[in-house]
Design an enzyme around this catalytic site. Structure first.
Site, short mmCIF file in Angstrom:
data_model
loop_
_atom_site.label_atom_id
_atom_site.label_comp_id
_atom_site.label_asym_id
_atom_site.label_seq_id
_atom_site.Cartn_x
_atom_site.Cartn_y
_atom_site.Cartn_z
CE1 TYR A 84 -4.57 -2.21 4.94
CE2 TYR A 84 -3.19 0.08 4.68
CZ TYR A 84 -4.04 -1.06 4.08
OH TYR A 84 -3.96 -1.26 2.73
CB SER A 119 -0.87 0.24 1.14
OG SER A 119 -1.57 1.38 1.51
P1 NAD Z 1 -11.27 -6.04 -0.35
O1 NAD Z 1 -12.24 -6.01 0.85
O2 NAD Z 1 -12.09 -6.34 -1.74
O3 NAD Z 1 -10.19 -7.39 -0.28
C1 NAD Z 1 -9.87 -7.82 0.86
C2 NAD Z 1 -9.94 -9.13 0.95
O4 NAD Z 1 -9.41 -9.83 2.13
C3 NAD Z 1 -11.39 -9.53 1.04
O5 NAD Z 1 -12.16 -10.04 0.03
C4 NAD Z 1 -11.47 -10.68 2.18
O6 NAD Z 1 -12.04 -11.90 1.81
C5 NAD Z 1 -9.80 -10.96 2.45
N1 NAD Z 1 -9.59 -11.21 3.86
C6 NAD Z 1 -9.62 -10.48 4.79
N2 NAD Z 1 -9.31 -11.05 6.08
C7 NAD Z 1 -9.11 -12.40 5.71
C8 NAD Z 1 -8.69 -13.45 6.37
N3 NAD Z 1 -8.30 -13.51 7.76
N4 NAD Z 1 -8.42 -14.71 5.67
C9 NAD Z 1 -8.64 -14.73 4.22
N5 NAD Z 1 -8.97 -13.67 3.53
C10 NAD Z 1 -9.14 -12.48 4.11
O7 NAD Z 1 -10.42 -4.57 -0.55
P2 NAD Z 1 -9.12 -4.55 -1.24
O8 NAD Z 1 -9.01 -3.01 -1.25
O9 NAD Z 1 -9.26 -5.11 -2.69
O10 NAD Z 1 -8.04 -5.22 -0.58
C11 NAD Z 1 -6.97 -5.81 -1.14
C12 NAD Z 1 -5.66 -5.61 -0.72
O11 NAD Z 1 -5.32 -4.28 -1.29
C13 NAD Z 1 -5.33 -5.56 0.76
O12 NAD Z 1 -4.02 -6.24 1.00
C14 NAD Z 1 -5.35 -4.10 0.86
O13 NAD Z 1 -4.73 -3.76 2.24
C15 NAD Z 1 -4.78 -3.57 -0.31
N6 NAD Z 1 -4.91 -2.01 -0.53
C16 NAD Z 1 -6.02 -1.73 -0.80
C17 NAD Z 1 -6.15 -0.21 -1.11
C18 NAD Z 1 -7.57 0.54 -1.44
O14 NAD Z 1 -7.58 1.50 -1.42
N7 NAD Z 1 -8.71 -0.46 -1.60
C19 NAD Z 1 -4.97 0.57 -1.15
C20 NAD Z 1 -3.98 -0.05 -0.71
C21 NAD Z 1 -3.82 -1.43 -0.61
#
Ligand code: NAD
Ligand code: MG
Length: 286
Positions: A188, A175
């Site tokens: 985080y 991130s």
């Molecule tokens: P999202 O909610 O669609 O995806 C996160 C997924 O993690 C969920 O679908 C869930 O099933 C899974 N998850 C959570 N806890 C879990 C566990 N204990 N066991 C198994 N699966 C688990 O949201 P996203 O934004 O697509 O997140 C995906 C990645 O992107 C994450 O690592 C997040 O930190 C990172 N990220 C997101 C953003 C953003 O702006 N959305 C920015 C930077 C990084």
């Protein structure tokens, strides 16, 4: 790109695609596959929704079969599998908690058995809980970030490694908060920075095996994580997501998928230990 995001909140994490207004875009209709991942087998944690779903659909359009590991969002997982199959590829949904090493071991075994191998691992499952003050973070909440966001990455790589041949790729979703920090996301940001150290050290360790390890560091992206983490604190902040980036907007998951394809494919044959910043123009050192 996401248009007119309304103030909104989801009261449970992980959040759900179905509750988001507007719906996110995970792959552009105009994205043409060119067989970059033909015959490859991928496992993507958090592949049911958001950025993980985008990676899954782009991989499938490029010719890969894809397993997704997710916590509990069965409807989102079902939809992702439907979309993978629509691309003419095999999809496999596995529900389970990445903070258990046993679950990670069995998810890898299931993937190898059902898809016939493993070439690409995407570590992407994550939690994000907003707390303005360090004093408000409980032991349990701190630990949950560590267990999911960094331990889960370690467990999945350790389980996958015996199956990964020369030419395989590991991609870790980090991130912008690993680099810029975020005062309301202390736990985080700590885990996202840990993932960077993990990426760099692992890249060096696996280079002699011909396995590349890279990271993607997204900026603000329109995924269920946003209304489910920022929403309960301030629904308006969800509507304002990404307005502080140079592009003045957040990204759609569809704008992330091609970065995962690049790092997973042979196009990135000379790239390891690196981070791709997909963030609307924020300048990051590192
Ligand atoms: P999202 O909610 O669609 O995806 C996160 C997924 O993690 C969920 O679908 C869930 O099933 C899974 N998850 C959570 N806890 C879990 C566990 N204990 N066991 C198994 N699966 C688990 O949201 P996203 O934004 O697509 O997140 C995906 C990645 O992107 C994450 O690592 C997040 O930190 C990172 N990220 C997101 C953003 C953003 O702006 N959305 C920015 C930077 C990084
Ligand atoms: Mg989800």
């Amino acid at each position: 790109m996401p248009d007119h995001i309304l103030p909104q909140s989801q009261d449970h994490q992980p959040g759900l695609e179905g509750l988001m207004q507007p719906k996110a875009e995970h792959i552009r209709a105009s994205y043409k596959g060119s067989g970059k991942l033909t015959g490859k087998k991928a496992l993507i944690s958090g592949g049911d929704s958001g950025i993980g779903r985008a990676a899954a659909l782009h991989f499938a359009r490029e010719g890969a079969d894809v397993a997704i590991l997710y916590l509990e969002e069965h409807e989102d997982a079902k939809e992702t599998i439907r979309l993978i199959e629509k691309e003419g590829r095999k999809g496999l949904a596995i529900a389970g908690d990445v903070s258990s090493s046993q679950t990670c071991n069995s998810a890898v075994e299931k993937t190898v058995k059902e898809l016939g191998g493993l070439d690409i691992l995407v570590n992407n499952a994550g939690v994000q809980i907003v707390q303005e003050e360090i004093s408000a973070i409980s032991d349990q909440e701190w630990q949950k970030h560590m267990d999911t966001n960094i331990n889960g990455y370690f467990y999945l790589v350790r389980a996958a490694l015996p199956h990964l041949a020369k030419g395989s790729a590991i991609i870790n979703t980090s991130s912008i908060n690993a680099f810029a920090g975020n005062k309301a996301l202390l736990a985080y940001s700590t885990t996202k920075a840990a993932e960077m150290g993990f990426t760099r050290a692992l890249a060096l360790q696996l280079v002699s095996k011909g396995i590349r390890v890279n990271a993607v560091a997204p900026g603000p992206i329109w995924t269920p994580l946003q209304p489910a983490s920022w929403g309960p604190v301030d629904p308006q902040s969800v509507a304002d997501l990404g307005k502080d980036t140079p592009m003045g907007r957040c990204g759609d998951p569809s704008e992330l998928g091609p970065a995962y394809v690049y790092l997973a494919s042979n196009d990135a044959s000379f790239v390891t230990g690196q981070t791709l910043h997909v963030n609307g123009g924020m300048i990051i050192n590192g």
